[in-house]
Design a protein around this motif. Structure first.
Motif, PDB file in Angstrom:
ATOM      1  N   GLU A 193     -24.536  -4.907   0.890  1.00 52.88           N
ATOM      2  CA  GLU A 193     -24.541  -3.881  -0.156  1.00 52.88           C
ATOM      3  C   GLU A 193     -25.661  -2.872   0.070  1.00 52.88           C
ATOM      4  O   GLU A 193     -25.480  -1.664  -0.127  1.00 52.88           O
ATOM      5  CB  GLU A 193     -24.699  -4.541  -1.528  1.00 52.88           C
ATOM      6  N   LEU A 194     -26.832  -3.356   0.494  1.00 58.55           N
ATOM      7  CA  LEU A 194     -27.982  -2.466   0.678  1.00 58.55           C
ATOM      8  C   LEU A 194     -27.855  -1.585   1.914  1.00 58.55           C
ATOM      9  O   LEU A 194     -28.594  -0.607   2.057  1.00 58.55           O
ATOM     10  CB  LEU A 194     -29.265  -3.307   0.762  1.00 58.55           C
ATOM     11  N   LEU A 195     -26.926  -1.930   2.806  1.00 56.64           N
ATOM     12  CA  LEU A 195     -26.681  -1.104   3.998  1.00 56.64           C
ATOM     13  C   LEU A 195     -25.587  -0.067   3.764  1.00 56.64           C
ATOM     14  O   LEU A 195     -25.103   0.545   4.711  1.00 56.64           O
ATOM     15  CB  LEU A 195     -26.283  -2.006   5.175  1.00 56.64           C
ATOM     16  N   ALA A 196     -25.221   0.137   2.508  1.00 56.47           N
ATOM     17  CA  ALA A 196     -24.109   1.032   2.183  1.00 56.47           C
ATOM     18  C   ALA A 196     -24.314   2.445   2.704  1.00 56.47           C
ATOM     19  O   ALA A 196     -23.346   3.138   3.050  1.00 56.47           O
ATOM     20  CB  ALA A 196     -23.887   1.060   0.664  1.00 56.47           C
ATOM     21  N   ASP A 197     -25.574   2.896   2.763  1.00 60.43           N
ATOM     22  CA  ASP A 197     -25.854   4.263   3.222  1.00 60.43           C
ATOM     23  C   ASP A 197     -26.015   4.347   4.742  1.00 60.43           C
ATOM     24  O   ASP A 197     -26.239   5.432   5.280  1.00 60.43           O
ATOM     25  CB  ASP A 197     -27.119   4.794   2.548  1.00 60.43           C
ATOM     26  N   MET A 198     -25.929   3.202   5.421  1.00 57.50           N
ATOM     27  CA  MET A 198     -26.018   3.187   6.874  1.00 57.50           C
ATOM     28  C   MET A 198     -24.679   2.749   7.451  1.00 57.50           C
ATOM     29  O   MET A 198     -23.962   1.953   6.845  1.00 57.50           O
ATOM     30  CB  MET A 198     -27.117   2.226   7.349  1.00 57.50           C
ATOM     31  N   ASN A 199     -24.342   3.270   8.612  1.00 57.41           N
ATOM     32  CA  ASN A 199     -23.064   2.949   9.242  1.00 57.41           C
ATOM     33  C   ASN A 199     -23.237   1.750  10.174  1.00 57.41           C
ATOM     34  O   ASN A 199     -23.018   1.843  11.384  1.00 57.41           O
ATOM     35  CB  ASN A 199     -22.557   4.168  10.028  1.00 57.41           C
TER      36      ASN A 199
END
Length: 403
Positions: A193-199
């Motif tokens: 969830e916390l990697l949502a802004d990273m691909n």
């Protein structure tokens, strides 16, 4: 109506791809190089007669532009060829998604190789969200190496071991008993969830057991948390048309469980083959049984064990008659791979290679389908087999299969 069975021999490359120089893999060739190593050290040629009869060896000779030590058996029955990859990565999601007609044409986000792997603000967010006071690792590493190095500290401190690789991945190793399997899964779900802004392609839970480096062992309870493919795959189209997709192994995780009707987990190549055969014996018409044989990659490719890889391949070959015997006359079996992982290559990363493309049913003649421009030709052929709408990528070779 026909059923389809797709067996992915995870990491089984057959020669460096045309763009391999961009991926540091010129002259990588998983099948050829492990065969040469096996012949040199075991003093005999690798023997895969059942796969060879389907055209696997001939396809590998043609893909690699040379022959290598293998007990040769000329193709007798099956369509055989090899495919290059369109996707920008040489990783598991890229290969599998492209296989089902969604190549990865964007760039993944990767973590740096030098220094700490993960941004400080990301680790701060993870610690705040999970309640843990820190992490161990924070680097590029081999999964088995980092467990041996940090496993005892992990048990004492209770902190998760977090690391990455050349793939777009955040991996978390934790002890099943001391850390807890459910806690590991929950931790990885939070990271996802916390990697949502990273691909970042995947967060992988890597559970292990044991009390010291002498007996630390990764278990079969691995779980991959993948982002969704960027567009609908053949699996989505098939299930929407009333088809039944059965995942065996980590397939469901790779597709973020989208387009999957039923899933079976198993540990080890034989157990995965057993589960596949069980489903072939019971699956309804209009089913797609999709199996990933992960152990070729994680146990032998990444661990750079050519002899173990060769012996596992020979054992898998011996299981092929069981698979074929379980098939109905109109079932179609596809054999392929998702990338290479040459066990003789420096380091422990995947290698950019052609993959085999084999299609078999009980009435097919032997036919050379040659070099394919994309893994998506497999998915397009499956779409054609089940009369689905044409997918945006790939060229069907169904007309070569005598159906």
């Amino acid at each position: 109506m026909a059923r389809a069975i797709v067996l992915v021999i995870d990491s089984f490359g057959v020669g460096h791809a045309p763009d391999a120089a961009n991926f540091g893999g010129i002259n990588a060739n998983t099948f050829a190089n492990l065969s040469r190593y096996f012949y040199q050290h075991e003093k005999r040629k690798i023997s895969v007669p059942n796969l060879a009869k389907m055209g696997l060896v001939q396809a590998a000779f043609e893909a690699g532009k040379s022959e290598f030590p293998v007990e040769e058996q000329k193709p007798e029955q099956g369509a055989y060829g090899y495919a290059a990859e369109l996707s920008t990565g040489k990783d598991t999601p890229s290969g599998h998604w492209e296989m089902m007609c969604v190549p990865v044409l964007f760039d993944w986000d990767y973590f740096p190789k030098e220094g700490n792997a993960f941004p400080v603000d990301l680790i701060d967010k993870i610690n705040l969200a999970t309640g843990y006071k820190g992490i161990l690792g924070d680097c590029h590493a081999s999964g088995t190496d980092i467990i041996n190095k940090l496993g005892e500290e992990h048990i004492k401190s209770g902190l998760p071991i977090c690391y990455t690789s050349a793939d777009s991945v955040f991996q978390v190793a934790a002890h099943e008993e001391h850390f807890g399997l459910d806690n590991l899964y929950k931790y990885c779900e939070t990271v996802r969830e916390l990697l949502a802004d990273m691909n970042v392609g995947r967060v992988i839970a890597r559970p292990f057991v044991g009390s010291s480096p002498a007996d630390f062992t990764r278990t079969g309870n691995r779980r991959d948390y993948s982002i969704l493919p960027p567009s609908p795959t053949v699996l989505d189209a098939f299930t929407q048309a009333g088809g039944h997709v059965i995942s065996v192994g980590k397939i469901a995780d790779i597709y973020a469980h989208q387009g999957i009707s039923e899933k079976t987990k198993a540990t080890g190549i034989d157990a995965l083959v057993d589960a596949t055969i069980t489903h072939i014996n019971s699956a309804q018409d209009k089913s797609l049984i999709f199996t990933n044989l992960v152990n070729f990659d994680q146990d032998y490719g990444h661990r750079r064990d050519p002899v173990g890889y060769a012996l596992a391949l020979e054992n898998f070959d011996k299981r092929m008659p069981e698979i074929i015997s379980a098939m109905n006359d109109d079932d179609v079996l596809f054999l392929t791979a998702d990338h290479g992982c040459d066990p003789t290559w420096p380091g422990n990363d995947h290698t950019r290679e052609y993959v085999p493309v084999i299609a078999f049913h009980k009435q097919v003649r032997s036919v050379n389908i040659g070099e394919r421009g994309t893994f998506a030709d497999i998915g397009q052929t499956i779409a054609d087999l089940f009369s689905l709408d044409k997918m945006p990528y790939g060229t069907s070779f169904l007309s070569d299969l005598d159906l």
